[in-house]
Each structure stands twice: as structure tokens, then as C-alpha cells.
Design a protein around this motif. Structure first.
Motif, mmCIF file in Angstrom:
data_model
loop_
_atom_site.group_PDB
_atom_site.id
_atom_site.type_symbol
_atom_site.label_atom_id
_atom_site.label_comp_id
_atom_site.label_asym_id
_atom_site.label_seq_id
_atom_site.Cartn_x
_atom_site.Cartn_y
_atom_site.Cartn_z
ATOM 1 N N GLN A 89 12.466 14.060 117.155
ATOM 2 C CA GLN A 89 12.857 12.596 117.298
ATOM 3 C C GLN A 89 11.995 11.653 118.157
ATOM 4 O O GLN A 89 11.522 12.510 119.248
ATOM 5 N N LEU A 90 11.933 10.492 118.374
ATOM 6 C CA LEU A 90 11.311 9.636 118.938
ATOM 7 C C LEU A 90 12.323 8.757 119.646
ATOM 8 O O LEU A 90 13.079 7.835 118.878
ATOM 9 N N ASP A 91 12.481 8.604 121.051
ATOM 10 C CA ASP A 91 13.100 7.768 121.557
ATOM 11 C C ASP A 91 12.750 6.701 122.589
ATOM 12 O O ASP A 91 11.412 6.619 123.089
ATOM 13 N N TYR A 92 13.339 5.499 122.396
ATOM 14 C CA TYR A 92 12.563 4.270 123.184
ATOM 15 C C TYR A 92 13.664 3.902 124.085
ATOM 16 O O TYR A 92 14.871 3.370 123.571
ATOM 17 N N ILE A 93 13.392 3.768 125.289
ATOM 18 C CA ILE A 93 14.643 3.407 126.035
ATOM 19 C C ILE A 93 14.309 1.959 126.599
ATOM 20 O O ILE A 93 13.465 1.516 127.207
ATOM 21 N N ALA A 94 14.940 1.257 125.666
ATOM 22 C CA ALA A 94 14.907 -0.204 125.579
ATOM 23 C C ALA A 94 15.092 -0.842 126.794
ATOM 24 O O ALA A 94 14.596 -1.776 127.479
ATOM 25 N N ASN A 95 16.347 -0.498 127.480
ATOM 26 C CA ASN A 95 16.771 -1.167 128.763
ATOM 27 C C ASN A 95 17.906 -0.088 129.095
ATOM 28 O O ASN A 95 18.206 0.951 128.703
ATOM 29 N N ARG A 96 18.755 -0.452 130.417
ATOM 30 C CA ARG A 96 19.567 0.427 130.806
ATOM 31 C C ARG A 96 20.712 0.578 129.985
ATOM 32 O O ARG A 96 21.726 1.559 130.381
ATOM 33 N N TYR A 97 20.864 -0.257 129.040
ATOM 34 C CA TYR A 97 22.058 -0.133 128.224
ATOM 35 C C TYR A 97 21.809 0.466 126.820
ATOM 36 O O TYR A 97 22.853 1.120 126.179
ATOM 37 N N LEU A 98 20.562 0.506 126.539
ATOM 38 C CA LEU A 98 20.187 0.874 125.147
ATOM 39 C C LEU A 98 19.012 1.808 124.930
ATOM 40 O O LEU A 98 17.876 1.598 125.542
ATOM 41 N N THR A 99 19.069 2.912 124.145
ATOM 42 C CA THR A 99 18.151 3.706 123.724
ATOM 43 C C THR A 99 18.132 3.814 122.303
ATOM 44 O O THR A 99 19.100 3.945 121.727
ATOM 45 N N VAL A 100 16.929 3.823 121.555
ATOM 46 C CA VAL A 100 16.797 3.848 120.130
ATOM 47 C C VAL A 100 16.135 5.015 119.720
ATOM 48 O O VAL A 100 15.170 5.409 120.548
ATOM 49 N N THR A 101 16.611 5.633 118.954
ATOM 50 C CA THR A 101 16.308 7.070 118.558
ATOM 51 C C THR A 101 15.756 6.998 116.922
ATOM 52 O O THR A 101 16.733 6.395 116.170
ATOM 53 N N ALA A 102 14.701 7.427 116.485
ATOM 54 C CA ALA A 102 14.387 7.415 115.196
ATOM 55 C C ALA A 102 13.992 8.996 114.702
ATOM 56 O O ALA A 102 13.221 9.650 115.672
ATOM 57 N N GLY A 103 14.120 9.389 113.664
ATOM 58 C CA GLY A 103 13.810 10.754 113.122
ATOM 59 C C GLY A 103 14.957 11.641 112.785
ATOM 60 O O GLY A 103 16.042 11.107 112.348
ATOM 61 N N ARG A 104 14.662 12.893 112.887
ATOM 62 C CA ARG A 104 15.704 13.792 112.890
ATOM 63 C C ARG A 104 16.425 14.079 114.104
ATOM 64 O O ARG A 104 15.791 14.423 114.983
ATOM 65 N N TYR A 105 17.849 13.977 114.079
ATOM 66 C CA TYR A 105 18.635 14.075 115.474
ATOM 67 C C TYR A 105 19.881 14.720 115.254
ATOM 68 O O TYR A 105 20.352 15.146 114.268
ATOM 69 N N LEU A 106 20.371 15.152 116.374
ATOM 70 C CA LEU A 106 21.618 15.922 116.274
ATOM 71 C C LEU A 106 22.686 15.112 116.064
ATOM 72 O O LEU A 106 22.646 13.872 116.680
ATOM 73 N N ILE A 107 23.729 15.220 115.207
ATOM 74 C CA ILE A 107 24.860 14.108 115.112
ATOM 75 C C ILE A 107 25.742 14.255 116.310
ATOM 76 O O ILE A 107 26.102 15.155 116.484
ATOM 77 N N PRO A 108 25.879 12.830 116.885
ATOM 78 C CA PRO A 108 26.835 12.836 117.887
ATOM 79 C C PRO A 108 28.084 12.690 117.311
ATOM 80 O O PRO A 108 28.736 11.905 117.457
ATOM 81 N N PHE A 109 28.839 13.922 117.360
ATOM 82 C CA PHE A 109 30.322 14.145 116.765
ATOM 83 C C PHE A 109 30.799 15.191 117.924
ATOM 84 O O PHE A 109 30.352 16.415 117.805
#
Lengths: 106, 358
Positions: free
Chosen positions: B112-132
Motif C-alpha cells: 500500500q501507498l499512504d499519503y498523510i494529507a493532514n492531521r485528520y486524514l491519511t489516504v491509502t491505496a493498493g492492497r491493505y489489511l481490512i480494518p475490522f
């Protein structure tokens, strides 16, 4: 009249260049007036560092301990990467990340 | 205006250059004073969780070597590329034989590629672990988990593969003084790529963390966007009471295929009044879980109601190396059995960049 224009420009530039210096000097003066002497200033700085370290340690145990045992400290540049990883993985806050990184790299 | 000679033009240029330098010097000085003294340039890191776990299930030994390498590559101040794979084997003697046989399973847990947009939001794209829930994303690595057996409800909400392919938004921030909110929401597409399979689904998780008493409470939801388009939901709870080295964690999850819960407590004997130097390395663990079979037929979950309890004893040689052991008993209509585990786990971390180890 034409000979006076460069002189005016020069004076304006000089004034502009000295303004930040004057501001800094004034700030320094105020700081000197309000700041304690060097020994006391070092003590205040030490107390600030201690407070930041204590807060960083508290946040480290509160956040990192949610999932795993406390890891040992790693070199600072590695720690910066791992804390960023944890920012994403464990959704820790921006402030927690900064304080934990500071604590882990002290 | 009289034309200037070349010499006077040159000296005038020098004068203005000196003046410009004089003008800019305080600005540059002020900027350098304003820089964050804590700015540390991150380096790529290779880290790996590894272990060798021997499990005895109903008297049959299973040998389980496992390696899970993880690569972290930070880019600039806001990006992070991270990928983890797992290679594990389950070697067991076939009925009537003494030879251990089995095969190695390989999987890409996330890329996965993570982009820390700001203190509230990080955007992740790719294959990631499901947050459940909390187990799949946070507690699954072999060097983190207190007991080496998976919870019975782990497959719920993680779909079949525990990972999704698509995009996710997530973050954590202060909601109020000493109250933090964390969240994750995702959309996953169907993938049939070998070792990187995923289901088409959408869902998310949200939690409230109180750093004072160290309590986290949260809930998760998933909607499957294929096949029978079922919903799953769950709740999680964590508490590390600050005065004592005790961890209490619990999860509840419900889906079409089944429902259940687990509750685990782990106590580090670091405050023991006797034999403190030896016992501070010891951790005792207990976990209770119940699973109720649902209407669906999932290969990943038990098809009958099952109860299980386990006790564990872990010894930390160092924070990254430990001996693990546990005893458990499973009760189900298919027959009761004992489950023993014994093993070693280790985690290493290395810089992948010159100077990163300094």
C-alpha cells in the motif's frame, strides 16, 4: 532631482534592511529583559525537556502499549519511519506521533 | 542623467548585491531559527517478524515455521510505501506415518501507498489489511500476538482473505482534550490475482480512545458487494489500566456465517514482589472465546458451536525475542480436544539506507 532618486532608493533599502534587524534586536532586548539569567534559562530549558520527555513517554506507553510490549529504541532515522508506519497502522494522532518520536529519539 | 562608466556600473552592482545580502540575511537567519529542530529524515526500513511454533491439536503435532518480512519506504514528509508478505508452513504427519509433510503458503498481506494529507486524514491505496475489529490489523503479527492460535471469529469481517484491494481513508485526531477518535473507511474491488485475492466489499471502523485511563472502544461494519451481499459488524474493547502491566482486550463479531466473541487478559509480572529480576520477563495470558455457527457455509469458520479457553505463558528474553507457550481446550459437538503451542518468536529491524543506523 535625478541625482537625488538613487539616494532616496538607497535610504529606503537601508531602512528596509535594518527593520528586521531592529525587530530582532528589540525582540532580543525584550527577551533579555524578561528572560532569566543564563543559569536559570538552562534550568527552564531542562525542565521543558523533562516535561516533553515525560509526556512523550506517557503517550508512548498509552499508544504503543495498546498492541504490543514496549520496543527498545532504534536509531532516530529508523524510528522516524516506524513512527510514521504506526501513524497509519494504529491511527495515532499527529501530536502523539511527534511526542513519541521525540521521546524515542532522545 | 549622465552615462555611467563601466567601473562605476560594476561598483554600483556590487553595492546593491551587498545591500541585498544585508537585507536577506535577517530573513534567512529567522527562517533557520524557525526550522523544526526535531525534523529527522526517515530512511527505508526492513523489519521482519519470524517464529517457529509447534502446535499439538488433539495429539497431532504441527510444525509451523513462519517468516513475515515488512518493507517501509518513506518518501518526503507525507508519503509512505509499505508492504508485508508472509511465508508459513504447516508440517504434520499424515495418518499412519511418522514423516512430517506439508507445503509452504505464501501471501502478500499488504502492498500500500499512504499519503498523510493532514492531521485528520491519511489516504491509502493498493492492497491493505481490512480494518475490522482490532485483531486483523493490529494484533495479528507473530511477534505481537499473546497467544499463537487465531481467534475463532477472526475470519468475520475480513472476508475470506483479510485484505482488500482498492482505497481507504483513515486517521486519528483529538476530539476533545484527552479524547481521541480514530477511523477507517474503505472500498475493495474483487481480485483473483494469485496470492493477492480479495472480495468486493465496503466498510469501516471507528473507535474512541481515552489516553488517560487507556481505554479504547470501537465498532466495525462491512458490506459484501458480491455473492449473497451480506453484512458483518463487530465491536472491540481494549484497556491497559495505567498502574498495572495488564492488557485486557475483547472483540465481538457477527455475520451471516457465524458470530462470537473472545476476551483476553495478559499480565506481565514486572511488579512481582519476589524474584523480580526473573519474573519481570514473564507474561501470563488467559483467553476465553465462544463461537456460534451461522446459516452460511464458510470454509474459514467452524460449522458447529465451539467454546475454547487457553492459558499462555510467555518469557521475554528481550522486547523483540520471546519464548511462547500455551495450553487450551476446545469444546464442540465434533469432539473436544486439547491444543498446545510451544515456540519462539523474533522481530528484527534494519535500515535500508546508508547512515540509517546512526
Amino acid at each position: 532631482m535625478t541625482a537625488r532618486r538613487p539616494m532616496l532608493l538607497l535610504a529606503l533599502l537601508l531602512a528596509a534592511s535594518t527593520l528586521p534587524l531592529a525587530g530582532m534586536a528589540a525582540g532580543q532586548g525584550e527577551a533579555n529583559a524578561t528572560n532569566p539569567p543564563p543559569a536559570a534559562s538552562a534550568r527552564v530549558q531542562h525542565e521543558d525537556d523533562e516535561n516533553a520527555r515525560a509526556e512523550g513517554e506517557r503517550r508512548f506507553h498509552a499508544n504503543c502499549g495498546r498492541c504490543h510490549q514496549s520496543p527498545h529504541k532504534l536509531p532516530p532515522r529508523m524510528m522516524a519511519t516506524i513512527v510514521r508506519h504506526m501513524r497509519v497502522r494504529a491511527t495515532i494522532t499527529d501530536e502523539d506521533m511527534r511526542l513519541i518520536l521525540r521521546y524515542m529519539t532522545q | 542623467m549622465l552615462p555611467l562608466s563601466p567601473n562605476s556600473r560594476r561598483s554600483k552592482r556590487r553595492f546593491f548585491a551587498a545591500l541585498l545580502a544585508l537585507f536577506l540575511a535577517p530573513v534567512v537567519h529567522a527562517q533557520s531559527q524557525g526550522q523544526d529542530s526535531e525534523a529527522i529524515s526517515p530512511v527505508p526500513v526492513f523489519t521482519m517478524g519470524t517464529g517457529f511454533i509447534t502446535t499439538f491439536e488433539g495429539g497431532t503435532p504441527h510444525l509451523g515455521p513462519l517468516v513475515a518480512p515488512l518493507i517501509l519506504v518513506p518518501v518526503g514528509q507525507k508519503w509512505l510505501f509499505e508492504t508485508r508478505g508472509t511465508i508459513e508452513a504447516d508440517l504434520a504427519p499424515p495418518p499412519g506415518s511418522d514423516d512430517f509433510k506439508g507445503s509452504a503458503e505464501k501471501s502478500v498481506d499488504y502492498v500500500q501507498l499512504d499519503y498523510i494529507a493532514n492531521r485528520y486524514l491519511t489516504v491509502t491505496a493498493g492492497r491493505y489489511l481490512i480494518p475490522f475489529g482490532i485483531y486483523n490489523e493490529r494484533l495479528y503479527p507473530i511477534w505481537i500476538r499473546n497467544l499463537q492460535t487465531d481467534p475463532l471469529i477472526l475470519p468475520i469481517g475480513g472476508s475470506e482473505y483479510g485484505a482488500g484491494t482498492g482505497a481507504m481513508v483513515r486517521g486519528g485526531f483529538d476530539l476533545a482534550p484527552r479524547v481521541e477518535l480514530n477511523y477507517a473507511a474503505y472500498f475493495s474491488a474483487h481480485s483473483s490475482v494469485s496470492h493477492m485475492e480479495s472480495d468486493r466489499s465496503a466498510g469501516g471502523r471507528a473507535g474512541i480512545f481515552l489516553p488517560g485511563p487507556r481505554i479504547e472502544l470501537g465498532g466495525s461494519f462491512q458490506h459484501l458487494l458480491q455473492e449473497d451481499r451480506t453484512n458483518s459488524f463487530g465491536f472491540h474493547f481494549e484497556w491497559q489500566p495505567p498502574p498495572v502491566p495488564l492488557d485486557i482486550r475483547a472483540e465481538y463479531a457477527r455475520s451471516h456465517d457465524g458470530s462470537g466473541y473472545w476476551i483476553e487478559s495478559a499480565y506481565r509480572l514486572s511488579q512481582s514482589p519476589v524474584w523480580q529480576s526473573a519474573l519481570r520477563h514473564v507474561q501470563v495470558v488467559a483467553r476465553m472465546q465462544q463461537f456460534y455457527a451461522g446459516a452460511g457455509e464458510s470454509d474459514e469458520m467452524a460449522d458447529v458451536d465451539t467454546n475454547q479457553f487457553e492459558f499462555g505463558l510467555n518469557y521475554y528474553f528481550r522486547d523483540d525475542m520471546r519464548f511462547v507457550s500455551s495450553y487450551g481446550r476446545q469444546f464442540s459437538p465434533d469432539g473436544n480436544e486439547n491444543i498446545w503451542t510451544l515456540g519462539l518468536t523474533y522481530r528484527l529491524a534494519l535500515p535500508l539506507w546508508p547512515g540509517g543506523g546512526k
